[in-house]
Design a protein around this motif. Structure first.
Motif, mmCIF file in Angstrom:
data_model
loop_
_atom_site.group_PDB
_atom_site.id
_atom_site.type_symbol
_atom_site.label_atom_id
_atom_site.label_comp_id
_atom_site.label_asym_id
_atom_site.label_seq_id
_atom_site.Cartn_x
_atom_site.Cartn_y
_atom_site.Cartn_z
ATOM 1 N N GLY A 11 82.768 2.613 42.667
ATOM 2 C CA GLY A 11 82.896 2.311 41.245
ATOM 3 C C GLY A 11 83.083 3.518 40.357
ATOM 4 O O GLY A 11 83.444 3.381 39.188
ATOM 5 N N SER A 12 82.851 4.716 40.880
ATOM 6 C CA SER A 12 83.013 5.930 40.068
ATOM 7 C C SER A 12 83.160 7.128 40.982
ATOM 8 O O SER A 12 82.825 7.076 42.168
ATOM 9 N N ALA A 13 83.674 8.230 40.406
ATOM 10 C CA ALA A 13 83.791 9.488 41.139
ATOM 11 C C ALA A 13 83.480 10.626 40.184
ATOM 12 O O ALA A 13 83.827 10.567 38.997
ATOM 13 N N THR A 14 82.829 11.649 40.672
ATOM 14 C CA THR A 14 82.374 12.762 39.839
ATOM 15 C C THR A 14 83.472 13.793 39.677
ATOM 16 O O THR A 14 84.011 14.299 40.669
ATOM 17 N N THR A 15 83.812 14.126 38.440
ATOM 18 C CA THR A 15 84.810 15.167 38.200
ATOM 19 C C THR A 15 84.184 16.539 38.409
ATOM 20 O O THR A 15 82.954 16.701 38.369
ATOM 21 N N PHE A 16 85.034 17.538 38.598
ATOM 22 C CA PHE A 16 84.529 18.898 38.750
ATOM 23 C C PHE A 16 83.846 19.347 37.460
ATOM 24 O O PHE A 16 82.809 20.026 37.500
ATOM 25 N N ALA A 17 84.395 18.964 36.317
ATOM 26 C CA ALA A 17 83.791 19.333 35.030
ATOM 27 C C ALA A 17 82.385 18.756 34.913
ATOM 28 O O ALA A 17 81.465 19.428 34.411
ATOM 29 N N GLN A 18 82.198 17.516 35.354
ATOM 30 C CA GLN A 18 80.864 16.914 35.324
ATOM 31 C C GLN A 18 79.909 17.666 36.235
ATOM 32 O O GLN A 18 78.761 17.936 35.865
ATOM 33 N N ALA A 39 76.332 5.710 52.054
ATOM 34 C CA ALA A 39 75.349 4.643 51.851
ATOM 35 C C ALA A 39 76.029 3.291 51.654
ATOM 36 O O ALA A 39 75.584 2.270 52.190
ATOM 37 N N LYS A 40 77.100 3.280 50.879
ATOM 38 C CA LYS A 40 77.835 2.040 50.643
ATOM 39 C C LYS A 40 78.370 1.466 51.944
ATOM 40 O O LYS A 40 78.252 0.258 52.214
ATOM 41 N N VAL A 41 78.961 2.318 52.779
ATOM 42 C CA VAL A 41 79.532 1.860 54.046
ATOM 43 C C VAL A 41 78.442 1.367 54.989
ATOM 44 O O VAL A 41 78.598 0.348 55.677
ATOM 45 N N LEU A 42 77.322 2.067 55.021
ATOM 46 C CA LEU A 42 76.227 1.672 55.909
ATOM 47 C C LEU A 42 75.619 0.326 55.521
ATOM 48 O O LEU A 42 75.127 -0.406 56.383
ATOM 49 N N LEU A 43 75.667 -0.002 54.259
ATOM 50 C CA LEU A 43 74.996 -1.209 53.767
ATOM 51 C C LEU A 43 75.910 -2.410 53.592
ATOM 52 O O LEU A 43 75.439 -3.491 53.250
ATOM 53 N N SER A 44 77.197 -2.241 53.824
ATOM 54 C CA SER A 44 78.116 -3.355 53.606
ATOM 55 C C SER A 44 79.052 -3.516 54.788
ATOM 56 O O SER A 44 79.189 -2.617 55.627
ATOM 57 N N ASP A 45 79.685 -4.672 54.852
ATOM 58 C CA ASP A 45 80.596 -4.971 55.949
ATOM 59 C C ASP A 45 82.040 -4.693 55.520
ATOM 60 O O ASP A 45 82.330 -4.432 54.360
ATOM 61 N N GLY A 46 82.941 -4.761 56.476
ATOM 62 C CA GLY A 46 84.357 -4.589 56.179
ATOM 63 C C GLY A 46 84.879 -3.183 56.353
ATOM 64 O O GLY A 46 86.012 -2.883 55.946
ATOM 65 N N MET A 99 78.925 16.705 47.070
ATOM 66 C CA MET A 99 78.150 16.197 48.195
ATOM 67 C C MET A 99 77.515 14.854 47.863
ATOM 68 O O MET A 99 77.390 13.971 48.721
ATOM 69 N N ASP A 100 77.122 14.684 46.612
ATOM 70 C CA ASP A 100 76.499 13.432 46.213
ATOM 71 C C ASP A 100 77.477 12.267 46.329
ATOM 72 O O ASP A 100 77.091 11.165 46.730
ATOM 73 N N ASP A 101 78.740 12.482 45.994
ATOM 74 C CA ASP A 101 79.724 11.412 46.130
ATOM 75 C C ASP A 101 79.940 11.045 47.595
ATOM 76 O O ASP A 101 80.117 9.868 47.936
ATOM 77 N N ILE A 102 79.934 12.031 48.481
ATOM 78 C CA ILE A 102 80.039 11.735 49.912
ATOM 79 C C ILE A 102 78.861 10.875 50.347
ATOM 80 O O ILE A 102 79.024 9.881 51.072
ATOM 81 N N ALA A 103 77.675 11.237 49.889
ATOM 82 C CA ALA A 103 76.473 10.487 50.255
ATOM 83 C C ALA A 103 76.512 9.067 49.697
ATOM 84 O O ALA A 103 76.079 8.114 50.363
ATOM 85 N N ARG A 104 77.035 8.901 48.491
ATOM 86 C CA ARG A 104 77.135 7.556 47.908
ATOM 87 C C ARG A 104 78.063 6.678 48.726
ATOM 88 O O ARG A 104 77.789 5.493 48.960
ATOM 89 N N VAL A 105 79.190 7.255 49.172
ATOM 90 C CA VAL A 105 80.116 6.504 50.005
ATOM 91 C C VAL A 105 79.457 6.142 51.337
ATOM 92 O O VAL A 105 79.561 5.004 51.809
ATOM 93 N N LYS A 165 70.642 13.160 50.523
ATOM 94 C CA LYS A 165 71.193 12.311 49.468
ATOM 95 C C LYS A 165 71.544 10.925 49.996
ATOM 96 O O LYS A 165 71.432 9.926 49.279
ATOM 97 N N VAL A 166 71.989 10.851 51.259
ATOM 98 C CA VAL A 166 72.258 9.542 51.846
ATOM 99 C C VAL A 166 70.988 8.703 51.854
ATOM 100 O O VAL A 166 71.000 7.514 51.505
ATOM 101 N N VAL A 167 69.882 9.309 52.256
ATOM 102 C CA VAL A 167 68.593 8.600 52.236
ATOM 103 C C VAL A 167 68.300 8.065 50.842
ATOM 104 O O VAL A 167 67.952 6.889 50.658
ATOM 105 N N ASP A 168 68.441 8.912 49.839
ATOM 106 C CA ASP A 168 68.138 8.494 48.466
ATOM 107 C C ASP A 168 69.027 7.345 48.015
ATOM 108 O O ASP A 168 68.558 6.388 47.378
ATOM 109 N N HIS A 169 70.315 7.410 48.329
ATOM 110 C CA HIS A 169 71.227 6.358 47.886
ATOM 111 C C HIS A 169 71.000 5.058 48.652
ATOM 112 O O HIS A 169 71.172 3.965 48.081
#
Length: 266
Positions: free
Chosen positions: A249-256, A163-170, A155-161, A15-19
């Protein structure tokens, strides 16, 4: 900037690759022991290797600027040393705090002298699939601690984070505690699965030994460890953080998550 994703055939690494690609990354290398299982897009450079077998990693880190480090405890010191020698500048690791078994990963990365960012994640929403067999069989789910509560993360939310960290500074020198957006009891999670599949599920509290017997077919020797871990969340429920939404910008709920994965419980 070349980014390496280790364990790229795994549930989170893939998922990290995809994001990364979705966010516009143009130079991604995927480390995988079985790349044929992942069907990587053509633009992904594939390196065959496994973190648990250091001898398979020759050349995997060459030319890499930043990398996502999957949690493999046994060889983390050797892997980090190879990354440093190859010139990797920043490691984003999936690990855990001192209360978990994953702290040695974070410690090894820090001691490398490289730039680092730690991703500490709690229980995955996907762990709820341990109830699949019970839910398929009846409307009752037997559980030792229905009142235990945590804030499960997908797991997808972990992967999104990641990817965000790998692609940005700070993010250098920062530790991100990653949870889902809400704290739920196990009974509440079971109820939300029921809503997703259109059934009225009820939770039946059972003794510790019975719960271990129920989980052993799926979890083997880890069933006892898992049940005892749940017990700690009765008096000390995990509190939800806003970190995932703050970073992405968003987080996945358990219901989702339950709605998307409803077929697994039918």
């Amino acid at each position: 900037m070349k980014i390496l994703v280790t364990a790229a055939t795994g549930n989170i690494g893939r998922k990290v690759v995809d994001h990364l690609l979705a966010a516009g990354a143009e130079d991604v290398r995927a480390l995988s022991n079985h790349p044929e299982r992942a069907a990587f897009p053509a633009e992904v450079e594939v390196a065959r290797g496994y973190l648990g077998k250091v001898s398979s990693l020759a050349g995997a880190f060459e030319g890499v600027d930043r990398m996502y480090l999957a949690p493999v405890l046994e060889t983390v010191d050797e892997v980090v040393a190879l990354a440093r020698k190859a010139g990797v500048r920043h490691i984003v690791d999936l690990s855990g705090d001192a209360s978990t078994d994953w702290q040695p990963i974070a410690r090894a990365v820090e001691q490398s002298g490289l730039d680092w960012t730690h991703l500490y994640a709690g229980e995955f929403s996907e762990n709820a699939t341990i109830w699949c067999d019970q839910i398929r069989a009846s409307d009752e789910v037997r559980d030792p601690f229905p009142e235990a509560a945590n804030a499960p993360i997908t797991m997808d939310d972990i992967a999104r984070v990641a990817a965000k960290v790998l692609l940005s500074d700070g993010h250098v020198g920062k530790t991100y505690d990653l949870t889902g957006p809400e704290t739920l009891t196990r009974a509440e999670k079971i109820h939300q699965i029921g809503v997703a599949i259109g059934r009225d599920l009820t939770t039946v509290k059972v003794a510790r030994d019975e719960a271990i017997r129920i989980l052993e077919p799926a979890m083997g020797e880890y069933a006892e460890w898992y049940v005892d871990g749940i017990a700690s969340m009765v008096e000390h429920p995990q509190q939800a953080t806003t970190t995932v939404a703050d970073l992405t910008g968003s987080a996945t709920t358990f219901a989702q998550w339950a709605t998307v994965n409803a077929d697994q419980f039918r």
